[in-house]
Design an enzyme around this catalytic site. Structure first.
Site, short mmCIF file in Angstrom:
data_model
loop_
_atom_site.label_atom_id
_atom_site.label_comp_id
_atom_site.label_asym_id
_atom_site.label_seq_id
_atom_site.Cartn_x
_atom_site.Cartn_y
_atom_site.Cartn_z
N HIS A 69 0.86 -1.18 0.00
CA HIS A 69 0.00 0.00 0.00
C HIS A 69 0.89 1.23 0.00
O HIS A 69 1.83 1.33 0.81
CB HIS A 69 -0.88 -0.02 1.25
CG HIS A 69 -1.65 1.24 1.47
ND1 HIS A 69 -2.44 1.81 0.51
CD2 HIS A 69 -1.76 2.06 2.56
CE1 HIS A 69 -3.01 2.91 1.00
NE2 HIS A 69 -2.61 3.09 2.22
N HIS A 94 0.90 5.77 -0.85
CA HIS A 94 0.19 6.99 -1.24
C HIS A 94 1.00 7.65 -2.37
O HIS A 94 1.19 8.86 -2.34
CB HIS A 94 0.06 7.94 -0.05
CG HIS A 94 -0.92 7.49 0.99
ND1 HIS A 94 -1.62 8.37 1.77
CD2 HIS A 94 -1.34 6.25 1.36
CE1 HIS A 94 -2.40 7.68 2.62
NE2 HIS A 94 -2.24 6.40 2.38
N ASP A 142 0.17 -4.44 -20.60
CA ASP A 142 1.21 -5.43 -20.26
C ASP A 142 0.98 -6.00 -18.85
O ASP A 142 1.43 -7.11 -18.55
CB ASP A 142 2.60 -4.77 -20.30
CG ASP A 142 3.15 -4.65 -21.72
OD1 ASP A 142 2.64 -5.34 -22.63
OD2 ASP A 142 4.09 -3.86 -21.92
N HIS A 157 -8.67 7.70 -1.21
CA HIS A 157 -7.56 7.24 -0.40
C HIS A 157 -6.32 7.01 -1.29
O HIS A 157 -5.65 7.99 -1.62
CB HIS A 157 -8.01 5.97 0.35
CG HIS A 157 -7.05 5.45 1.36
ND1 HIS A 157 -7.41 4.51 2.30
CD2 HIS A 157 -5.75 5.69 1.57
CE1 HIS A 157 -6.35 4.23 3.05
NE2 HIS A 157 -5.34 4.94 2.63
N TYR A 165 7.09 -13.16 -24.01
CA TYR A 165 7.98 -12.09 -23.56
C TYR A 165 8.96 -12.65 -22.54
O TYR A 165 8.60 -13.49 -21.73
CB TYR A 165 7.16 -10.95 -22.94
CG TYR A 165 7.98 -9.79 -22.46
CD1 TYR A 165 8.24 -8.70 -23.29
CD2 TYR A 165 8.50 -9.79 -21.17
CE1 TYR A 165 9.00 -7.62 -22.83
CE2 TYR A 165 9.27 -8.72 -20.72
CZ TYR A 165 9.52 -7.64 -21.55
OH TYR A 165 10.27 -6.58 -21.11
#
Lengths: 235, 235, 235, 235
Positions: free
Chosen positions: A100, A102, A125, A174, A232
């Site tokens: 997580h 910001h 991709d 958020h 790839y």
């Protein structure tokens, strides 16, 4: 050393390293952001402690909890977002790490309350469709078990999607949560999501009517890198 | 060494370090920007000298004044914004440091003459509401005691707000002033305000109709970090 | 060493250093950009050579010309913008250095063919009004003595303005030219102009109706730093 | 060592160096991006391997193919965009290197599906006109020989243009391909295209009605640097 301890030792080092990678990549200001990993066989989550400066963190500071967030080992408080992390681990059996942040660009999309359209092959991709956005949490969800409910909102939004073909979700107002097979992959995804978000922002300021690429191009790029037909990279 | 000298020695070092932190964080171009600290018990303010290159500044260059801006110690001229700093110290007894920058993103909001709405939880983690903006100063305020009147404009705009729950204010057509319990906190707040301003800019260019997050979410995040119910970080 | 040689030796070093400062500050990509200085008493201009990589340039590579651009010393070709530089030296007796860059933000304003309004005090600290923009050059001006005519367009646009109170001008569809009492000041001004341009860009994307600050505020800040009533910095 | 081996040894080193330059310049996140060079006399292409981390790549990892993409030497898989590279080499005899990136600003224009107008002299210094954009590939082109068809789309869009006077093309919904006389030039062009794209983005956000510069100014700058009448740089 018992096998469980060996696994945890490895995960502690990986979780710390993932947190530091977020800082090195400029995705984290102050102590925002947290990374965790899971040991599926032991039912344990390894997560960053809350609000500890990155330059003083050691592997031993990582907190070990069960998959309901109960602390099993560690003297520091875990990241305040722990309940979101374990909710994701319970709901998505294929993932091994959650990150997580910001980070600036991805957070701007979350604040703008817009999902990120698949504007190009860079996005395709990694994501087989837009980067989704949860609805806003209700007052009850916020005032109740907020962090757990954040997890629930993500899980509900992800219904019908393969978490490894859609390895991130924006929480409205958020910021992004990202995941992957390992915490290293999840941290890498946080870097990619930030780059995709930056490009998408510029795309719509250049052309407010920009639209998502056609499905054949999206599929071509996605399946060039993922699934049985991928070609790839090295075998 | 008498106790007052010890306190001032510490503050001189902290004020210098805060000024250098602004440079390292990219918030300061040329000699823009200034930081100060206050010793409440001695009624003294420690502030950066005016227009001295950062790479040559030493703790001994810091200027000591009383809380009305009268120089008590130091051979250099204090920052030209001194009168704003001491006005804030007199009006807000809970603060211990003030930082003024012309950092790019926050200054753009001040120039656009818009307060920064609370678009997300990153913002709410620090501010319990928008980052406020003063009205433009009148001709008389500008041509009179300009720097003191800048302080007055901020103080008037902050009426009814807790300075520690709203630790910055934009001055219209000028730039941000930030503060905190210490000068180190105030410099950290200048970094946070710049990041919030950058995210908010991108938010409204992605969605010109973006609106502030709902009050429950704002309160949840703010009080997760501040006040008696806080549970973020270590005890 | 005769006195003229001493002066030129100093200027060669200062001109090289100014060019390198532009690179360090990120104002120059590839070999874009050039800086020059003038010795008024000897009627000589010292300028960067054209298209030489910055990391191989030495003071001896600087080219010496008279104020009509005739090469007096040096084996390399001078910057292709030489004729603009010397035109500015002839027209503005108070300046001692000229810097031309294609820095990203300032160039965007030149390409948008907009002068930069005085949106805030950061701008007013350096410019007593907007950063002006020349009209587009005519076909004849372009196909004739292009670089000299670029100088003429700037000089015409600056009519009635004090070059030291308005130390830069944008050339329409091209990029900024900046100047100052010395080449060091001119390079510093290029940094400032880039920062002002960046802030102004963000200002109008936050508020498309943003307007220039009122004259009293502009005057207050400008004359706080410039002229007989200045009180910024050390004596 | 036979002459062919000497040439390939040089090209391997240059191709690796060009790939690393893209990373150093911030044009590449993760393993996006690839560079190649051609030996016209031997009919061979030297290209980066697919998906190998940059910090572990050595010259020996480069893959050698013929101009139809058949591997001649090397144990790693070549870049998945190989077929685009060799298509460009076959179609444009004057070029010696190709670089493909997903650099942020240029990719945003490709995603916005807009060609980049020649807004200023920085652009005209390198391109004699806009940076072109291919149409979107059709479903058949995507589901067939996708990478080869990407090359075909670029070549079709470049009809009537001199590849050295227009050394890049945006692929709609994808990203830029750049080229030059050598792979070093092509990598340099990728840097320039990114800078031009950034300036152009800011130009149209400052002035949505910005228009391309007039032809005489475009020609003046382009031919100041290119062709028989060039006078920029050293002889």
């Amino acid at each position: 050393m018992p096998e469980e301890e060996k696994v945890l030792e490895t995960l502690r080092a990986e979780v710390l390293e993932a947190n530091l990678e977020l800082v090195r990549r400029g995705l984290v200001v102050s102590t925002f952001g947290n990374a965790s990993a899971v040991s599926r066989e032991h039912g344990l989550c390894v997560i960053k402690p809350s609000g500890v400066p990155y330059d003083r963190m050691t592997p031993a500071d990582m907190v070990i909890t069960d998959l309901h967030g109960k602390i099993v080992e560690g003297t520091l408080r875990p990241s305040s977002d722990l309940a979101t992390h374990v909710a994701l681990y319970r709901a998505f059996p294929s993932i091994g790490g959650v990150v997580h942040t910001h980070s600036r660009h991805a957070t701007a999309w979350a604040q703008a309350q817009r999902e990120i359209p698949c504007f190009g092959t860079t996005h395709a991709d990694y994501f087989h469709g837009p980067i989704p956005l949860t609805p806003s949490l209700t007052r009850d969800e916020i005032e109740g078990e907020y962090e757990a409910n954040t997890g629930t909102a993500i899980i509900r939004r992800m219904e019908g999607l393969d978490p490894l073909a859609c390895p991130a979700c924006l929480v409205a107002g958020h910021a992004p949560f990202c995941w992957g097979k390992t915490v290293t992959d999840a941290a890498h995804m946080a870097v990619i999501v930030e780059e995709i978000a930056a490009m998408a922002w510029q795309t719509i300021t250049i052309n407010p009517h920009a639209s998502a690429i056609a499905e054949p191009l999206r599929d071509k790029h996605h399946f060039r890198k993922h699934g049985p037909t991928a070609y790839y990279g090295q075998k």
